[in-house]
Design a protein around this motif. Structure first.
Motif, PDB file in Angstrom:
ATOM      1  N   TYR A 176      81.354 -19.567  32.462  1.00  0.00           N
ATOM      2  CA  TYR A 176      80.116 -20.046  33.086  1.00  0.00           C
ATOM      3  C   TYR A 176      80.308 -20.254  34.586  1.00  0.00           C
ATOM      4  CZ  TYR A 176      78.102 -20.711  28.493  1.00  0.00           C
ATOM      5  OH  TYR A 176      77.613 -20.496  27.235  1.00  0.00           O
ATOM      6  N   THR A 180      75.374 -20.771  34.488  1.00  0.00           N
ATOM      7  CA  THR A 180      74.954 -19.432  34.083  1.00  0.00           C
ATOM      8  C   THR A 180      76.093 -18.692  33.395  1.00  0.00           C
ATOM      9  OG1 THR A 180      73.477 -19.345  36.000  1.00  0.00           O
ATOM     10  CG2 THR A 180      73.921 -17.273  34.867  1.00  0.00           C
ATOM     11  N   ALA A 181      75.816 -18.116  32.234  1.00  0.00           N
ATOM     12  CA  ALA A 181      76.826 -17.392  31.476  1.00  0.00           C
ATOM     13  C   ALA A 181      77.312 -16.170  32.245  1.00  0.00           C
ATOM     14  CB  ALA A 181      76.262 -16.955  30.131  1.00  0.00           C
ATOM     15  N   SER A 183      78.106 -13.318  31.190  1.00  0.00           N
ATOM     16  CA  SER A 183      77.477 -12.081  30.725  1.00  0.00           C
ATOM     17  C   SER A 183      76.149 -11.801  31.419  1.00  0.00           C
ATOM     18  CB  SER A 183      77.254 -12.150  29.215  1.00  0.00           C
ATOM     19  OG  SER A 183      76.433 -13.253  28.893  1.00  0.00           O
ATOM     20  N   LYS A 184      75.534 -12.826  31.994  1.00  0.00           N
ATOM     21  CA  LYS A 184      74.246 -12.655  32.666  1.00  0.00           C
ATOM     22  C   LYS A 184      74.403 -12.347  34.151  1.00  0.00           C
ATOM     23  CE  LYS A 184      71.786 -15.614  29.404  1.00  0.00           C
ATOM     24  NZ  LYS A 184      70.967 -16.841  29.207  1.00  0.00           N
ATOM     25  N   THR A 185      75.630 -12.352  34.628  1.00  0.00           N
ATOM     26  CA  THR A 185      75.855 -12.110  36.059  1.00  0.00           C
ATOM     27  C   THR A 185      76.791 -10.939  36.324  1.00  0.00           C
ATOM     28  OG1 THR A 185      77.731 -13.651  36.155  1.00  0.00           O
ATOM     29  CG2 THR A 185      75.532 -14.560  36.571  1.00  0.00           C
ATOM     30  N   TYR A 251      72.695 -25.803  28.709  1.00  0.00           N
ATOM     31  CA  TYR A 251      72.524 -24.359  28.812  1.00  0.00           C
ATOM     32  C   TYR A 251      73.399 -23.600  27.816  1.00  0.00           C
ATOM     33  CZ  TYR A 251      76.468 -25.631  31.786  1.00  0.00           C
ATOM     34  OH  TYR A 251      77.625 -26.206  32.268  1.00  0.00           O
ATOM     35  N   ALA A 271      74.767 -11.612  24.893  1.00  0.00           N
ATOM     36  CA  ALA A 271      73.812 -11.894  25.960  1.00  0.00           C
ATOM     37  C   ALA A 271      73.820 -13.356  26.376  1.00  0.00           C
ATOM     38  CB  ALA A 271      72.419 -11.501  25.502  1.00  0.00           C
ATOM     39  N   ASP A 272      74.221 -14.246  25.456  1.00  0.00           N
ATOM     40  CA  ASP A 272      74.196 -15.662  25.809  1.00  0.00           C
ATOM     41  C   ASP A 272      75.529 -16.169  26.314  1.00  0.00           C
ATOM     42  OD1 ASP A 272      75.751 -15.789  23.575  1.00  0.00           O
ATOM     43  OD2 ASP A 272      74.361 -16.952  22.353  1.00  0.00           O
ATOM     44  N   GLY A 273      76.455 -15.288  26.558  1.00  0.00           N
ATOM     45  CA  GLY A 273      77.751 -15.671  27.096  1.00  0.00           C
ATOM     46  C   GLY A 273      78.762 -16.001  26.052  1.00  0.00           C
TER      47      GLY A 273
END
Length: 273
Positions: A176, A180-181, A183-185, A251, A271-273
């Protein structure tokens, strides 16, 4: 290089103390006894202990704000580190720099950056100084997964590769970036995947696996010391507490709490890390 029994004891001693220190600081903060900015390292104690203890005394460490355990393992006196966090005159910079910028030249902790990614090119500069002097010192640079998305990451690894600098970049991937995870960045599975663009070796290691992490660190530092250039290590770990003490970690998806959310090498990146 295989870790010895004595070295295992040293790693355990540092990681155990780091856990107790973080727990105590959390208690004092919540009770209002002390006031300071504190970024918990809970969950990464073993990783930090291995990094610091696997380095030679004369080597340089370039730190970041969540790896106090690495700095103490390198030899930074904990009383000076903590006093600096509290703004006391007995701190490493007499309380003027605070927790996120404390350094201790005697132990080789030459920089601690509160700017995300700011330490990456500076580590290359310390490594270049070793080349220019002709000494055998290696620079180890710690950074979080969020810093891998900063432009400084590209600048630093480009120079490190071109000039074959004796620097080991260690990404503490705790999954994180603040809230923010990963996987999302990141468009790639691992930070280490990016090493191919710079033609430097890379490794993805379970940061909680002490023998594996020790072997990765000593292999990389030995390579750098012998003139082989830089290495990128991605150490998979997990943050058991929030980004700051006010962070309730809301989160994190249900079922992915402490002890359940750490992604290890080979695990799928969801997708959610």
């Amino acid at each position: 290089m295989t870790i010895t029994t004595e070295q295992l004891r040293d790693v355990y001693a540092v990681s155990s103390f780091a856990k107790q220190l973080d727990d105590k600081v959390q208690q004092l903060l919540m009770a209002g006894t002390i006031k300071t900015t504190w970024f918990s390292w809970r969950g990464s104690e073993l990783l930090g202990a291995v990094i610091g203890k696997s380095m030679q005394p004369a080597d340089y460490m370039v730190a970041y704000y969540r790896d106090g355990m690495s700095q103490m393992a390198k030899g930074f006196p904990p009383e000076k580190l903590f006093a600096e966090a509290l703004g006391k005159v007995t701190g490493s910079q007499k309380g003027k720099s605070g927790w996120v910028h404390s350094v201790d030249l005697d132990s080789g902790v030459v920089m601690n950056s509160g700017v995300v990614g700011g330490q990456l090119p500076i580590a290359a500069g310390w490594a270049l100084s070793s080349v220019l002097r002709g000494d055998s010192r290696v620079t180890v640079c710690n950074f979080g997964d969020g810093a891998a998305n900063e432009g400084a990451f590209h600048e630093a690894l480009t120079l490190a590769s071109l000039w074959k600098l004796p620097v080991v970049y260690v990404c503490h991937n705790n999954l994180y970036s603040e809230h923010t995870a990963f996987s999302k960045t990141s468009p790639v599975r691992h930070v280490a995947d990016r090493a191919a663009a710079y033609e430097i070796p890379a490794a993805v290691v379970d940061g909680d696996d002490v023998p594996a992490m020790w072997d990765a660190m000593t292999t990389a530092t030995d390579r750098a010391r012998s003139g082989g250039g830089s290495t990128l290590i991605e150490a998979m770990t997990y943050r058991l507490r929030g980004h700051t003490r006010y962070d309730a970690m809301a989160y994190i998806p249900a079922g992915r709490g402490p002890g359940q959310g750490a992604r290890r090498p080979g695990d799928p990146l969801t997708a959610d890390g």
